[in-house]
Design an enzyme around this catalytic site. Structure first.
Site, PDB file in Angstrom:
ATOM      1  N   HIS A  85       0.843  -1.193   0.000  1.00  0.00           N
ATOM      2  CA  HIS A  85       0.000   0.000   0.000  1.00  0.00           C
ATOM      3  C   HIS A  85       0.874   1.236   0.000  1.00  0.00           C
ATOM      4  CE1 HIS A  85      -3.470   2.557   0.742  1.00  0.00           C
ATOM      5  NE2 HIS A  85      -2.705   3.221   1.583  1.00  0.00           N
ATOM      6  N   ASP A 164     -15.303   2.363   7.329  1.00  0.00           N
ATOM      7  CA  ASP A 164     -14.237   3.280   6.910  1.00  0.00           C
ATOM      8  C   ASP A 164     -14.640   4.038   5.660  1.00  0.00           C
ATOM      9  OD1 ASP A 164     -11.521   4.431   6.925  1.00  0.00           O
ATOM     10  OD2 ASP A 164     -11.519   3.472   4.960  1.00  0.00           O
ATOM     11  N   ARG A 171     -14.740  12.498   6.642  1.00  0.00           N
ATOM     12  CA  ARG A 171     -13.506  13.218   7.008  1.00  0.00           C
ATOM     13  C   ARG A 171     -13.061  14.148   5.884  1.00  0.00           C
ATOM     14  NH1 ARG A 171      -9.731   8.686   7.599  1.00  0.00           N
ATOM     15  NH2 ARG A 171      -8.163  10.287   7.916  1.00  0.00           N
ATOM     16  N   SER A 186      -7.775   3.858   9.097  1.00  0.00           N
ATOM     17  CA  SER A 186      -8.462   3.783   7.818  1.00  0.00           C
ATOM     18  C   SER A 186      -7.703   2.872   6.845  1.00  0.00           C
ATOM     19  CB  SER A 186      -8.586   5.209   7.269  1.00  0.00           C
ATOM     20  OG  SER A 186      -8.948   5.211   5.932  1.00  0.00           O
ATOM     21  N   LYS A 190      -8.647  -1.514   5.928  1.00  0.00           N
ATOM     22  CA  LYS A 190      -8.902  -2.050   4.582  1.00  0.00           C
ATOM     23  C   LYS A 190      -7.857  -3.103   4.226  1.00  0.00           C
ATOM     24  CE  LYS A 190      -9.084   2.179   3.252  1.00  0.00           C
ATOM     25  NZ  LYS A 190      -9.332   3.567   2.940  1.00  0.00           N
TER      26      LYS A 190
HETATM   27  N1  URA Z   1      -5.957   6.793   2.618  1.00  0.00           N
HETATM   28  C1  URA Z   1      -6.930   6.146   3.292  1.00  0.00           C
HETATM   29  O1  URA Z   1      -7.384   5.084   2.861  1.00  0.00           O
HETATM   30  N2  URA Z   1      -7.388   6.678   4.429  1.00  0.00           N
HETATM   31  C2  URA Z   1      -6.924   7.834   4.942  1.00  0.00           C
HETATM   32  O2  URA Z   1      -7.383   8.257   5.991  1.00  0.00           O
HETATM   33  C3  URA Z   1      -5.920   8.514   4.238  1.00  0.00           C
HETATM   34  C4  URA Z   1      -5.448   7.959   3.077  1.00  0.00           C
END
Ligand code: URA
Length: 451
Positions: A85, A164, A171, A186, A190
Protein backbone atom coordinates in the site's frame (compact mmCIF):
# COMPACT_ATOMS: atom_id res chain seq x y z
CA UNK A 1 -24.26 4.80 26.23
CA UNK A 2 -24.93 7.78 23.94
CA UNK A 3 -22.92 9.32 21.13
CA UNK A 4 -22.76 12.55 23.14
CA UNK A 5 -21.03 10.71 26.05
CA UNK A 6 -18.39 9.35 23.67
CA UNK A 7 -17.84 12.73 21.96
CA UNK A 8 -17.58 14.53 25.33
CA UNK A 9 -15.11 11.96 26.66
CA UNK A 10 -12.76 12.44 23.69
CA UNK A 11 -13.30 16.21 23.66
CA UNK A 12 -12.21 16.34 27.33
CA UNK A 13 -9.08 14.26 26.71
CA UNK A 14 -10.24 10.92 28.13
CA UNK A 15 -9.18 7.54 26.71
CA UNK A 16 -12.11 5.77 25.06
CA UNK A 17 -12.93 2.26 26.31
CA UNK A 18 -13.21 -0.75 23.98
CA UNK A 19 -16.97 -0.70 24.56
CA UNK A 20 -17.28 2.97 23.60
CA UNK A 21 -15.28 2.44 20.40
CA UNK A 22 -17.20 -0.68 19.37
CA UNK A 23 -20.50 1.01 20.15
CA UNK A 24 -19.84 4.17 18.17
CA UNK A 25 -18.48 2.39 15.07
CA UNK A 26 -21.30 -0.12 15.15
CA UNK A 27 -23.91 2.64 15.53
CA UNK A 28 -22.36 4.72 12.77
CA UNK A 29 -22.25 1.78 10.34
CA UNK A 30 -25.94 1.11 10.98
CA UNK A 31 -26.91 4.81 10.65
CA UNK A 32 -27.81 5.11 14.36
CA UNK A 33 -25.00 7.58 15.05
CA UNK A 34 -25.56 10.73 12.97
CA UNK A 35 -22.99 12.09 10.51
CA UNK A 36 -22.62 15.30 12.55
CA UNK A 37 -21.91 13.29 15.70
CA UNK A 38 -19.23 11.25 13.95
CA UNK A 39 -17.79 14.47 12.50
CA UNK A 40 -17.56 15.95 16.02
CA UNK A 41 -15.86 12.80 17.30
CA UNK A 42 -13.41 12.76 14.36
CA UNK A 43 -12.49 16.38 15.13
CA UNK A 44 -12.01 15.55 18.84
CA UNK A 45 -9.73 12.65 17.82
CA UNK A 46 -7.81 14.91 15.43
CA UNK A 47 -7.25 17.46 18.22
CA UNK A 48 -6.64 15.13 21.19
CA UNK A 49 -5.18 12.02 19.53
CA UNK A 50 -5.62 8.39 20.55
CA UNK A 51 -3.54 5.96 22.59
CA UNK A 52 -1.99 2.91 20.88
CA UNK A 53 -4.68 0.80 22.48
CA UNK A 54 -7.52 3.02 21.27
CA UNK A 55 -6.12 2.99 17.69
CA UNK A 56 -5.90 -0.81 17.79
CA UNK A 57 -9.51 -1.13 18.93
CA UNK A 58 -10.74 1.52 16.47
CA UNK A 59 -9.09 -0.37 13.61
CA UNK A 60 -10.50 -3.70 14.79
CA UNK A 61 -14.00 -2.17 14.94
CA UNK A 62 -13.66 -0.80 11.37
CA UNK A 63 -12.60 -4.27 10.16
CA UNK A 64 -15.51 -5.89 12.00
CA UNK A 65 -17.98 -3.54 10.27
CA UNK A 66 -17.63 -5.74 7.16
CA UNK A 67 -16.09 -8.96 5.99
CA UNK A 68 -12.49 -10.11 6.00
CA UNK A 69 -11.47 -11.76 2.72
CA UNK A 70 -10.13 -15.29 2.85
CA UNK A 71 -7.19 -16.26 0.66
CA UNK A 72 -6.62 -19.89 1.65
CA UNK A 73 -3.04 -21.03 0.90
CA UNK A 74 -4.25 -24.46 -0.28
CA UNK A 75 -6.28 -22.79 -3.03
CA UNK A 76 -3.25 -20.76 -4.13
CA UNK A 77 -0.80 -23.60 -4.58
CA UNK A 78 0.70 -22.98 -1.10
CA UNK A 79 2.22 -19.67 -2.26
CA UNK A 80 2.42 -16.81 0.29
CA UNK A 81 0.18 -13.77 -0.17
CA UNK A 82 1.66 -10.28 0.05
CA UNK A 83 0.19 -6.87 -0.55
CA UNK A 84 1.57 -3.32 -0.90
CA UNK A 85 0.00 0.00 0.00
CA UNK A 86 1.23 3.47 -0.84
CA UNK A 87 -0.09 6.46 1.10
CA UNK A 88 -0.29 8.23 -2.27
CA UNK A 89 1.83 10.58 -4.30
CA UNK A 90 2.32 12.19 -7.68
CA UNK A 91 3.45 9.90 -10.50
CA UNK A 92 3.24 6.89 -8.18
CA UNK A 93 2.64 4.08 -10.64
CA UNK A 94 4.73 1.51 -8.77
CA UNK A 95 1.87 -0.96 -8.24
CA UNK A 96 1.72 -1.55 -12.00
CA UNK A 97 5.19 -3.08 -12.47
CA UNK A 98 5.46 -4.28 -8.85
CA UNK A 99 2.45 -6.61 -8.64
CA UNK A 100 3.44 -8.73 -11.70
CA UNK A 101 7.11 -8.65 -10.69
CA UNK A 102 6.46 -10.01 -7.20
CA UNK A 103 4.07 -12.62 -8.64
CA UNK A 104 6.79 -13.66 -11.10
CA UNK A 105 9.02 -14.28 -8.06
CA UNK A 106 6.53 -16.80 -6.63
CA UNK A 107 4.23 -14.81 -4.32
CA UNK A 108 0.52 -14.15 -4.77
CA UNK A 109 -0.33 -10.43 -4.96
CA UNK A 110 -3.96 -9.42 -4.33
CA UNK A 111 -3.82 -5.69 -4.93
CA UNK A 112 -7.16 -4.09 -4.13
CA UNK A 113 -6.88 -0.48 -5.22
CA UNK A 114 -8.84 2.74 -5.45
CA UNK A 115 -9.51 5.64 -7.76
CA UNK A 116 -7.70 8.94 -7.38
CA UNK A 117 -9.12 11.92 -5.56
CA UNK A 118 -7.46 15.35 -5.53
CA UNK A 119 -3.87 15.73 -6.71
CA UNK A 120 -2.81 12.07 -6.38
CA UNK A 121 -3.65 9.53 -9.08
CA UNK A 122 -5.51 6.25 -8.56
CA UNK A 123 -4.22 2.88 -9.76
CA UNK A 124 -7.61 1.88 -11.19
CA UNK A 125 -7.85 5.10 -13.25
CA UNK A 126 -4.46 4.26 -14.75
CA UNK A 127 -5.35 0.68 -15.67
CA UNK A 128 -8.74 1.74 -17.05
CA UNK A 129 -6.90 3.54 -19.87
CA UNK A 130 -6.02 0.09 -21.30
CA UNK A 131 -8.79 -0.72 -23.81
CA UNK A 132 -11.14 -3.38 -22.44
CA UNK A 133 -9.66 -3.59 -18.91
CA UNK A 134 -12.22 -3.86 -16.10
CA UNK A 135 -11.61 -3.10 -12.41
CA UNK A 136 -14.48 -5.17 -10.97
CA UNK A 137 -13.82 -8.80 -10.00
CA UNK A 138 -16.15 -11.01 -7.93
CA UNK A 139 -14.53 -12.79 -4.98
CA UNK A 140 -14.60 -16.06 -6.97
CA UNK A 141 -12.97 -14.55 -10.06
CA UNK A 142 -10.37 -12.80 -7.95
CA UNK A 143 -9.38 -16.07 -6.30
CA UNK A 144 -9.27 -17.84 -9.69
CA UNK A 145 -7.07 -15.10 -11.19
CA UNK A 146 -4.72 -15.19 -8.20
CA UNK A 147 -4.44 -18.97 -8.57
CA UNK A 148 -3.82 -18.86 -12.32
CA UNK A 149 -1.86 -15.63 -12.81
CA UNK A 150 -0.51 -14.86 -9.32
CA UNK A 151 -1.53 -11.19 -9.35
CA UNK A 152 -4.68 -9.09 -9.64
CA UNK A 153 -5.22 -5.36 -9.34
CA UNK A 154 -8.91 -4.67 -8.85
CA UNK A 155 -11.51 -2.54 -7.06
CA UNK A 156 -12.10 -3.29 -3.38
CA UNK A 157 -15.53 -4.75 -2.62
CA UNK A 158 -18.07 -2.69 -0.66
CA UNK A 159 -17.98 -5.40 2.02
CA UNK A 160 -14.44 -4.51 3.13
CA UNK A 161 -14.49 -2.13 6.12
CA UNK A 162 -17.71 -0.31 5.09
CA UNK A 163 -17.53 1.90 8.21
CA UNK A 164 -14.24 3.28 6.91
CA UNK A 165 -15.73 4.02 3.50
CA UNK A 166 -18.43 6.14 5.18
CA UNK A 167 -16.05 7.75 7.63
CA UNK A 168 -13.41 8.60 5.02
CA UNK A 169 -16.02 10.43 2.91
CA UNK A 170 -17.09 12.34 6.03
CA UNK A 171 -13.51 13.22 7.01
CA UNK A 172 -12.87 14.46 3.49
CA UNK A 173 -15.49 17.21 3.90
CA UNK A 174 -14.96 18.06 7.59
CA UNK A 175 -11.23 18.84 7.69
CA UNK A 176 -10.46 15.68 9.65
CA UNK A 177 -8.28 13.71 7.22
CA UNK A 178 -4.94 14.82 8.71
CA UNK A 179 -4.98 12.74 11.90
CA UNK A 180 -2.41 9.96 12.31
CA UNK A 181 -4.75 7.67 14.34
CA UNK A 182 -7.56 8.12 11.80
CA UNK A 183 -5.31 7.67 8.74
CA UNK A 184 -3.63 4.61 10.25
CA UNK A 185 -6.96 3.01 11.21
CA UNK A 186 -8.46 3.78 7.82
CA UNK A 187 -5.63 2.34 5.74
CA UNK A 188 -4.94 -0.67 7.94
CA UNK A 189 -8.60 -1.67 8.38
CA UNK A 190 -8.90 -2.05 4.58
CA UNK A 191 -5.53 -3.73 4.15
CA UNK A 192 -6.06 -6.20 7.01
CA UNK A 193 -9.58 -7.00 5.74
CA UNK A 194 -8.06 -7.90 2.35
CA UNK A 195 -6.58 -10.97 3.97
CA UNK A 196 -2.97 -11.03 2.70
CA UNK A 197 -0.43 -12.69 5.00
CA UNK A 198 2.04 -9.83 4.76
CA UNK A 199 2.04 -6.19 3.83
CA UNK A 200 4.57 -3.57 2.77
CA UNK A 201 3.67 0.09 3.27
CA UNK A 202 5.20 2.84 1.17
CA UNK A 203 4.75 5.94 3.32
CA UNK A 204 5.35 9.00 1.17
CA UNK A 205 7.00 12.09 2.64
CA UNK A 206 7.08 15.54 1.06
CA UNK A 207 5.04 18.25 -0.56
CA UNK A 208 3.09 15.82 -2.75
CA UNK A 209 2.18 13.53 0.18
CA UNK A 210 -0.18 13.59 3.19
CA UNK A 211 2.84 13.60 5.46
CA UNK A 212 5.00 16.66 4.85
CA UNK A 213 7.87 15.78 7.21
CA UNK A 214 9.83 12.69 8.12
CA UNK A 215 8.84 12.80 11.82
CA UNK A 216 5.10 12.60 11.04
CA UNK A 217 5.65 9.96 8.38
CA UNK A 218 7.70 7.85 10.80
CA UNK A 219 4.96 8.04 13.42
CA UNK A 220 2.32 7.02 10.86
CA UNK A 221 4.52 4.17 9.63
CA UNK A 222 5.21 2.86 13.16
CA UNK A 223 1.52 3.05 14.04
CA UNK A 224 0.52 1.08 10.93
CA UNK A 225 3.29 -1.50 11.33
CA UNK A 226 2.11 -2.12 14.91
CA UNK A 227 -1.53 -2.44 13.77
CA UNK A 228 -0.52 -5.02 11.16
CA UNK A 229 1.25 -6.98 13.91
CA UNK A 230 -1.86 -6.80 16.14
CA UNK A 231 -3.79 -8.63 13.43
CA UNK A 232 -1.18 -11.22 12.54
CA UNK A 233 -0.13 -9.54 9.29
CA UNK A 234 3.66 -9.29 8.91
CA UNK A 235 4.07 -5.60 8.14
CA UNK A 236 7.03 -3.49 7.08
CA UNK A 237 7.12 0.16 6.02
CA UNK A 238 9.51 2.27 4.03
CA UNK A 239 9.49 6.07 4.01
CA UNK A 240 10.07 7.39 0.49
CA UNK A 241 10.50 10.84 -0.98
CA UNK A 242 7.55 12.71 -2.47
CA UNK A 243 8.99 16.23 -2.79
CA UNK A 244 9.52 15.44 -6.49
CA UNK A 245 7.12 13.40 -8.67
CA UNK A 246 8.10 9.78 -9.15
CA UNK A 247 9.39 8.97 -12.64
CA UNK A 248 8.92 11.14 -15.69
CA UNK A 249 5.13 11.08 -16.02
CA UNK A 250 2.03 12.04 -13.99
CA UNK A 251 -1.30 11.11 -15.60
CA UNK A 252 -3.16 7.91 -16.25
CA UNK A 253 -2.19 6.55 -19.71
CA UNK A 254 1.23 8.24 -19.50
CA UNK A 255 1.97 6.29 -16.32
CA UNK A 256 0.86 2.98 -17.83
CA UNK A 257 3.28 3.57 -20.70
CA UNK A 258 6.12 4.25 -18.26
CA UNK A 259 5.27 1.15 -16.20
CA UNK A 260 5.42 -1.03 -19.29
CA UNK A 261 8.87 0.43 -20.04
CA UNK A 262 10.01 -0.71 -16.58
CA UNK A 263 8.63 -4.21 -17.20
CA UNK A 264 10.50 -4.24 -20.52
CA UNK A 265 13.77 -3.55 -18.70
CA UNK A 266 13.94 0.24 -19.16
CA UNK A 267 12.13 3.12 -17.50
CA UNK A 268 13.28 6.01 -15.28
CA UNK A 269 15.93 5.18 -12.65
CA UNK A 270 13.80 6.22 -9.65
CA UNK A 271 10.83 4.08 -10.72
CA UNK A 272 13.16 1.10 -11.27
CA UNK A 273 14.89 1.69 -7.92
CA UNK A 274 11.65 1.87 -5.96
CA UNK A 275 10.13 -1.10 -7.79
CA UNK A 276 13.20 -3.18 -6.83
CA UNK A 277 13.25 -1.89 -3.24
CA UNK A 278 9.56 -2.62 -2.62
CA UNK A 279 9.77 -5.99 -4.39
CA UNK A 280 12.65 -7.00 -2.10
CA UNK A 281 10.64 -5.89 0.96
CA UNK A 282 7.58 -7.83 -0.20
CA UNK A 283 9.59 -10.96 -0.94
CA UNK A 284 11.34 -10.75 2.46
CA UNK A 285 7.98 -10.33 4.21
CA UNK A 286 6.62 -13.34 2.28
CA UNK A 287 9.67 -15.50 3.11
CA UNK A 288 10.94 -15.54 -0.51
CA UNK A 289 14.06 -13.41 -0.05
CA UNK A 290 16.40 -15.79 -1.91
CA UNK A 291 14.91 -14.56 -5.18
CA UNK A 292 16.35 -11.46 -6.85
CA UNK A 293 13.52 -9.50 -8.51
CA UNK A 294 16.00 -7.93 -10.97
CA UNK A 295 16.39 -11.42 -12.57
CA UNK A 296 12.63 -11.64 -13.15
CA UNK A 297 12.59 -8.26 -14.87
CA UNK A 298 15.60 -9.21 -17.00
CA UNK A 299 14.29 -12.61 -18.11
CA UNK A 300 10.86 -11.20 -19.14
CA UNK A 301 8.82 -13.25 -16.66
CA UNK A 302 7.45 -10.11 -14.92
CA UNK A 303 6.27 -8.85 -18.34
CA UNK A 304 4.60 -12.23 -19.00
CA UNK A 305 2.64 -11.96 -15.73
CA UNK A 306 1.67 -8.35 -16.59
CA UNK A 307 0.27 -9.44 -19.97
CA UNK A 308 -1.69 -12.31 -18.41
CA UNK A 309 -2.94 -10.07 -15.57
CA UNK A 310 -4.25 -7.45 -18.02
CA UNK A 311 -5.82 -10.04 -20.36
CA UNK A 312 -7.52 -11.85 -17.44
CA UNK A 313 -9.49 -8.64 -16.74
CA UNK A 314 -10.50 -8.09 -20.38
CA UNK A 315 -7.66 -5.72 -21.31
CA UNK A 316 -5.56 -5.85 -24.45
CA UNK A 317 -1.89 -5.54 -23.43
CA UNK A 318 -0.95 -4.75 -27.06
CA UNK A 319 -3.54 -2.01 -27.59
CA UNK A 320 -2.39 1.51 -28.32
CA UNK A 321 -2.92 3.73 -25.30
CA UNK A 322 -4.86 6.99 -25.72
CA UNK A 323 -2.90 10.14 -26.57
CA UNK A 324 -4.10 13.67 -25.75
CA UNK A 325 -5.18 15.96 -28.58
CA UNK A 326 -3.31 19.04 -27.32
CA UNK A 327 0.06 19.70 -25.70
CA UNK A 328 1.91 22.69 -24.28
CA UNK A 329 5.55 23.06 -23.20
CA UNK A 330 6.71 24.70 -19.95
CA UNK A 331 10.32 25.84 -20.29
CA UNK A 332 13.24 26.40 -17.91
CA UNK A 333 13.23 29.99 -16.58
CA UNK A 334 17.06 30.18 -16.33
CA UNK A 335 20.30 28.35 -17.09
CA UNK A 336 21.72 26.36 -14.18
CA UNK A 337 20.90 23.32 -12.07
CA UNK A 338 17.29 22.27 -11.51
CA UNK A 339 16.99 22.33 -7.71
CA UNK A 340 13.24 21.77 -7.25
CA UNK A 341 10.34 20.37 -9.25
CA UNK A 342 7.55 20.44 -6.73
CA UNK A 343 5.42 17.28 -6.55
CA UNK A 344 2.30 18.97 -5.20
CA UNK A 345 2.35 21.64 -7.95
CA UNK A 346 2.84 19.00 -10.66
CA UNK A 347 0.01 16.91 -9.15
CA UNK A 348 -2.31 19.93 -9.08
CA UNK A 349 -1.39 20.86 -12.66
CA UNK A 350 -2.11 17.29 -13.84
CA UNK A 351 -5.42 17.49 -12.00
CA UNK A 352 -6.30 20.78 -13.77
CA UNK A 353 -5.45 19.12 -17.10
CA UNK A 354 -8.13 16.48 -16.41
CA UNK A 355 -6.05 13.58 -15.03
CA UNK A 356 -7.77 13.71 -11.61
CA UNK A 357 -11.19 14.37 -10.16
CA UNK A 358 -12.66 16.82 -7.63
CA UNK A 359 -15.60 14.56 -6.60
CA UNK A 360 -15.50 10.80 -6.67
CA UNK A 361 -18.18 10.58 -9.38
CA UNK A 362 -16.28 12.88 -11.80
CA UNK A 363 -14.81 11.36 -15.01
CA UNK A 364 -11.06 11.56 -15.71
CA UNK A 365 -9.31 12.07 -19.06
CA UNK A 366 -7.28 8.98 -19.91
CA UNK A 367 -4.52 10.82 -21.75
CA UNK A 368 -4.27 14.04 -19.70
CA UNK A 369 -1.15 14.61 -17.66
CA UNK A 370 2.43 15.81 -17.61
CA UNK A 371 5.72 14.53 -18.99
CA UNK A 372 8.85 15.64 -17.12
CA UNK A 373 12.00 16.20 -19.19
CA UNK A 374 14.38 16.85 -16.26
CA UNK A 375 14.57 15.99 -12.57
CA UNK A 376 16.30 17.84 -9.71
CA UNK A 377 20.08 17.70 -10.10
CA UNK A 378 19.98 18.04 -13.91
CA UNK A 379 21.65 20.94 -15.76
CA UNK A 380 19.15 23.00 -17.74
CA UNK A 381 19.31 25.96 -20.14
CA UNK A 382 16.92 28.93 -20.40
CA UNK A 383 14.04 28.09 -22.71
CA UNK A 384 14.63 24.33 -22.68
CA UNK A 385 11.34 22.38 -22.31
CA UNK A 386 11.06 21.09 -18.72
CA UNK A 387 7.51 19.78 -18.83
CA UNK A 388 5.01 18.89 -21.55
CA UNK A 389 1.39 19.29 -20.51
CA UNK A 390 -1.22 17.10 -22.23
CA UNK A 391 -5.01 17.42 -22.36
CA UNK A 392 -7.95 16.99 -24.72
CA UNK A 393 -9.38 20.35 -23.57
CA UNK A 394 -6.94 23.24 -24.19
CA UNK A 395 -8.81 25.69 -21.93
CA UNK A 396 -7.28 23.65 -19.10
CA UNK A 397 -3.72 24.82 -19.91
CA UNK A 398 -4.16 28.17 -18.21
CA UNK A 399 -5.04 26.89 -14.69
CA UNK A 400 -2.42 24.12 -15.05
CA UNK A 401 0.32 26.61 -15.91
CA UNK A 402 -0.83 28.83 -13.01
CA UNK A 403 -0.53 25.85 -10.63
CA UNK A 404 3.08 25.44 -11.78
CA UNK A 405 4.02 29.07 -11.08
CA UNK A 406 6.30 28.29 -8.09
CA UNK A 407 7.00 24.68 -8.98
CA UNK A 408 10.45 25.09 -10.51
CA UNK A 409 13.65 26.41 -8.91
CA UNK A 410 16.85 26.71 -10.98
CA UNK A 411 20.08 27.58 -9.08
CA UNK A 412 23.34 28.89 -10.65
CA UNK A 413 25.48 26.43 -12.64
CA UNK A 414 27.91 24.48 -10.46
CA UNK A 415 25.78 24.73 -7.27
CA UNK A 416 26.05 21.51 -5.25
CA UNK A 417 22.66 20.16 -4.15
CA UNK A 418 21.89 17.99 -1.13
CA UNK A 419 19.24 15.72 -2.64
CA UNK A 420 17.28 13.46 -0.29
CA UNK A 421 17.53 9.75 -1.14
CA UNK A 422 14.44 8.18 -2.68
CA UNK A 423 14.20 5.52 0.04
CA UNK A 424 14.60 7.52 3.25
CA UNK A 425 14.31 4.81 5.90
CA UNK A 426 12.77 1.47 6.75
CA UNK A 427 10.42 0.77 9.68
CA UNK A 428 10.85 -2.77 10.89
CA UNK A 429 8.50 -5.69 11.02
CA UNK A 430 6.39 -5.98 14.17
CA UNK A 431 5.89 -9.58 15.11
CA UNK A 432 2.31 -10.61 15.85
CA UNK A 433 3.46 -12.12 19.17
CA UNK A 434 4.86 -8.84 20.57
CA UNK A 435 1.88 -6.75 19.49
CA UNK A 436 -0.94 -9.15 20.31
CA UNK A 437 -1.55 -8.11 23.98
CA UNK A 438 -2.85 -4.70 22.90
CA UNK A 439 -6.02 -6.21 21.48
CA UNK A 440 -8.82 -7.44 23.73
CA UNK A 441 -11.54 -9.79 22.46
CA UNK A 442 -12.35 -8.74 18.90
CA UNK A 443 -15.43 -6.58 18.42
CA UNK A 444 -18.36 -8.42 16.99
CA UNK A 445 -20.95 -6.80 14.79
CA UNK A 446 -24.14 -8.71 14.19
CA UNK A 447 -24.50 -10.54 10.90
CA UNK A 448 -20.81 -10.37 10.03
CA UNK A 449 -17.81 -12.47 10.68
CA UNK A 450 -15.73 -10.88 13.46
CA UNK A 451 -12.05 -10.62 12.65
N1 URA B 1 -5.96 6.79 2.62
C1 URA B 1 -6.93 6.15 3.29
O1 URA B 1 -7.38 5.08 2.86
N2 URA B 1 -7.39 6.68 4.43
C2 URA B 1 -6.92 7.83 4.94
O2 URA B 1 -7.38 8.26 5.99
C3 URA B 1 -5.92 8.51 4.24
C4 URA B 1 -5.45 7.96 3.08
Amino acid sequence: MTAIDVIRAKRDGATLSDEQIDWIIHGYTRGRVAEEQMAALAMAILLNGMSRREIARWTAALIASGQRMRLPAQELGGRPTVDKHSTGGVGDKITLPLAPLVAACGAVVPQLSGRGLGHTGGTLDKLETIPGWRAGLSAGRLLAQLREVGAAVCAASDELAPADRKLYALRDVTGTVESIPLIAGSIMSKKIAEGAGSLVLDVKVGTGAFMKDVGQARELARTMVALGGDHGVTTTAVLTDMDTPLGLTAGNALEVRESVEVLAGGGPCDVVELTHALAREMLAAAGLDRIDPADRLRDGSAMDVWRRMISAQGGDPDATLPRARESHAVVAPATGVLAKLDAYAVGMAAWHLGAGRARKEDPVQAAAGIELHAKPGASVRTGQPLLTLHTDTPERFEPAVAALRDAVTVVPPGTRLELRPLVIERVHVATPRTMRPLLGPAPHLDGHEAS
